[in-house]
Design an enzyme around this catalytic site. Sequence first.
Site, mmCIF file in Angstrom:
data_model
loop_
_atom_site.group_PDB
_atom_site.id
_atom_site.type_symbol
_atom_site.label_atom_id
_atom_site.label_comp_id
_atom_site.label_asym_id
_atom_site.label_seq_id
_atom_site.Cartn_x
_atom_site.Cartn_y
_atom_site.Cartn_z
ATOM 1 C CB SER A 71 -0.966 -0.034 1.185
ATOM 2 O OG SER A 71 -1.983 0.925 1.040
ATOM 3 C CG ASP A 96 -6.365 -2.753 -4.208
ATOM 4 O OD1 ASP A 96 -7.182 -2.140 -3.493
ATOM 5 O OD2 ASP A 96 -5.141 -2.759 -3.983
ATOM 6 C CG HIS A 121 -5.389 -2.436 -0.323
ATOM 7 N ND1 HIS A 121 -4.669 -1.993 -1.408
ATOM 8 C CD2 HIS A 121 -4.839 -1.817 0.755
ATOM 9 C CE1 HIS A 121 -3.751 -1.134 -1.010
ATOM 10 N NE2 HIS A 121 -3.827 -1.017 0.292
#
Length: 716
Positions: free
Chosen positions: A585, A660, A692
Site C-alpha cells: 500500500s 483492489d 487490497h
Amino acid sequence: MNKKVLRLIPALVFILSSGWAQKQTLDLKTSILGVYSKLYPDYSKQLQWVKSSNEYSLVDKIEGEDHLVVVRKKDEKSIISLPELKQTHEALANLKAMPSLKWVDPQTLAFHVGLKFFKLDAASKKVSQWASLPEGAENLEINPTYDAIAFTRENNLYVWQDDNFKAVTKEENEAIVSGQVPSRNEFGIHNGAYWSEDGKTLAFYQKDETAISIYPLVDVTSLPAKEMPIRYPMAGQASEHVKLGIYNLEQEKTVFAQVTGPRDQYITNVTFGPEGKFIYAGIMNREQNHITLNRYQLSDGAFDKTLFEEKEEKYGQWHYPLQFVPNRPNEFLWVSERDGFEHLYRYNTKGELLNQVTKGDWMITEILGFDKSGKKINVVGTANYGMDRQIYVADVKKTGQKKISSKSGVYTVKYNKANNQFLATFSSNEIAREESILAVSGKTVKTILTSENPMEHYQVAKPELFQITAADQATPLNCRIIKPSNFDPNKKYPVIVYTYNGPGVQLITNRYNTGASTWMYTAAEKGYIVFTVDGRGSHNRGKAFKHATHKKLGTEEIADQLEGVNWLKAQPWVNADKMAIHGWSYGGFMTTSLMLKTPDTFKVGVAGGPVMDWKYYEVMYTERYMQTPETNPEGFAKASLLDKTQNLKGDLLIIHGSIDPVVVPQHSMAFLKACVDNEVKVDFFTYPMHEHNVRGKNRVHLMEKVLDYIDEKLGE
C-alpha cells in the site's frame, strides 16, 4: 473450578518439558497461518465487566467444555456451559463455540448467531429470541436499550422493532446510499448510523454518489468475465455529497439536519446531546483544514447555533465525538491537536472554552470514560516516543493528568464506572501478556492471567527497539531490527527493509512482537537482518511529525528511510551490497519510490498494492495530505512514479490484487505501461479476485513469492 489451578497446569508442563525440549523451526506456513493458533499468547476469552457491577466475566473451559464464568473477588460461578446453551433454542444446536456475549444489564446477556438475536437470563439460564433480520441485512447497529436494530439492505436503511422491520429510506436510485459509512472510513467515522442513549432516535449518514466516477473492476470467475463496478472518487474529481438524517422511532419520521455550505464538505463528530433535544456535528471543508461545530434540533433538523470553529494551517483531523460531562449537560470535552498533540478541552454549550484538560508531548488514543462523579476522565495515550500506550486520569476542571500505569509497554483497557477500576491487558517486548484489575491509583488489585511467550518455543531472536535521528537532524525515529537467532557479529548479513511510513499507520510499538509480522522471524532465520523505521509522516507522534510530509508525499519519508539505511551500512555485520526493500500500500509506494529515486540503494524491491500516482487515489485521503492535482501540481508531479521508470537499476516486483478497491489496479497498469514504453524490465504478479491485500491461506503463497524473489535476486 479454580481458574488459577487451570492456568498453572500448562505452565507447569512447560517448565518440566522446556529443559529438554528442542526449539522448533518457525516455517513460513506456521508464521502466517499459525499467528493465532500457535504464536499468540494465552488470553482470557471474552473478558469483560458485568454491566453496572463489581464483577467481571470470561469464557473458560471446565472439564473440557466452554463455560461463561462470572468472577466476584475470589468467588467464581459458571453461568452457563456451551452444551446447556445449545439446548435452549433450536437455532443454537450447531454452535461449535461460545458466541460473543455482551452484558446488557447485571442479569442479562445479549448475543446473536447469524441474523438471529437472543437474550440470556443469567439467573434462570433461559434464552429468548428477540429479533430475526432478513437475509442480506448488513451494517447492524443495536440500540442501547436492546429493543431495536438498524441495518441496511443494498442502498437503503431499515429498523427492526416489535417483530417487524420498517424502511427508514426508500431510495430507488442506487447511488443514494443510507446507513453506510461515508467518506471511505476517514475522519474517525466507522459507523453509518448512531443511536441516541435512550434508543428512540437514529442518526444516519446518507451519501449521494451520483457524481462519482464508476471504476470497472472485473470478476474473472464468471464465463465470460463480468464487470464489478464501484464508485471511486479520485483526487480533484467529483466527490460524494453527504447529509445527516434523523429518524424518530416512535413517530416513524425522518428529518435531515439543515446543513448549509458546499455539498462536497464533510460531516463528522456526530453526537446526541444529553438533553434529548439536539444533535451536534462537525462540518469540515473539503480542504480539511477548517471545522465548524454546529448544533441542530432533533425535532425538525433545523440549525440551532454554531458553537465554535477551528482551523489548521495544513490539515486537521477531528476524530472523536463530543464527551458530555455527567451531571453537567451544558459541558462537554472536545479533542483537538491545536497545541501539537491530540488533547481534551472543556467547553460549555455556549461555545466558550473553559479549560484545557490534558496536556503534554503525548496524544490521546482512546477515551475510556468519566468516573461516576463526572469529575474525572480516563484515557489511554502515548508515551515512550509513541511506542507505549499508557493509562491517564485527569480532572476535567484542571489542566494536567496523572499516569496511573507503571510499566513501559502497551495497555489495552476496559473501564468500569461502578467500581472505578480497569480491566487491563498489558504486553511489551519483554512480557507477552498480562491481564489484571487496576485501581484508579494504579495499584494492581488482582492478576487474572500471565501468559508464557509462545515464541519461546521457536528458534527465533527477540526484536530490538532503538532510535535514530531523522534527516532533519533533530527528530528521533523509532526503529526495529530482527536478527537471526544464531547471529554472529563477525559475519555480514543481507538485509530486508520492511516499510510503510505513511499517514495513519505506526509499525513499531512496545508490545508483544513489537508489531512485527511473524514472517519476519522466518526471514531472519533464513539469514536476513529485517529492519523497519517509522519515519516522519507516520502515526502517533504528534502534529509536527505527521505534517512534515504535507503536500510532498514521498520526500521526507524517503530521506528518513535513507537515514535508516545509513545506520545499517554503518554496522560491520551488514552486507550493504545485498539490501532489499518490501512494503504494501503506502509501503508499496515507498518501495517503488526508493527503487526509482535512489536507484543505487536497494538491489531488490517488492511493492505490493502500490500507489504509483496520487491523482489516481481517492479524494478524502489524498486531498488531506496533497491537496489536489490542480492546486499542488508540483507536489503531485514529484510524487508520481510514472515518469521515473527509466531510473530503475535493481530488480523490482509489483504485486496487485485484481479487484483492489482501495489502490485500484490502474496504478500498477499505468506503471507497467510506462515501463514498457521506456523499455524497462520489471516483474509483475497479480492475485486474481483478491482486494487490497492477500488474506487467508493464499497469504502463504504471497509471502513465499516475496521471499523467493528476494532470495533469487540477491543470490541468497
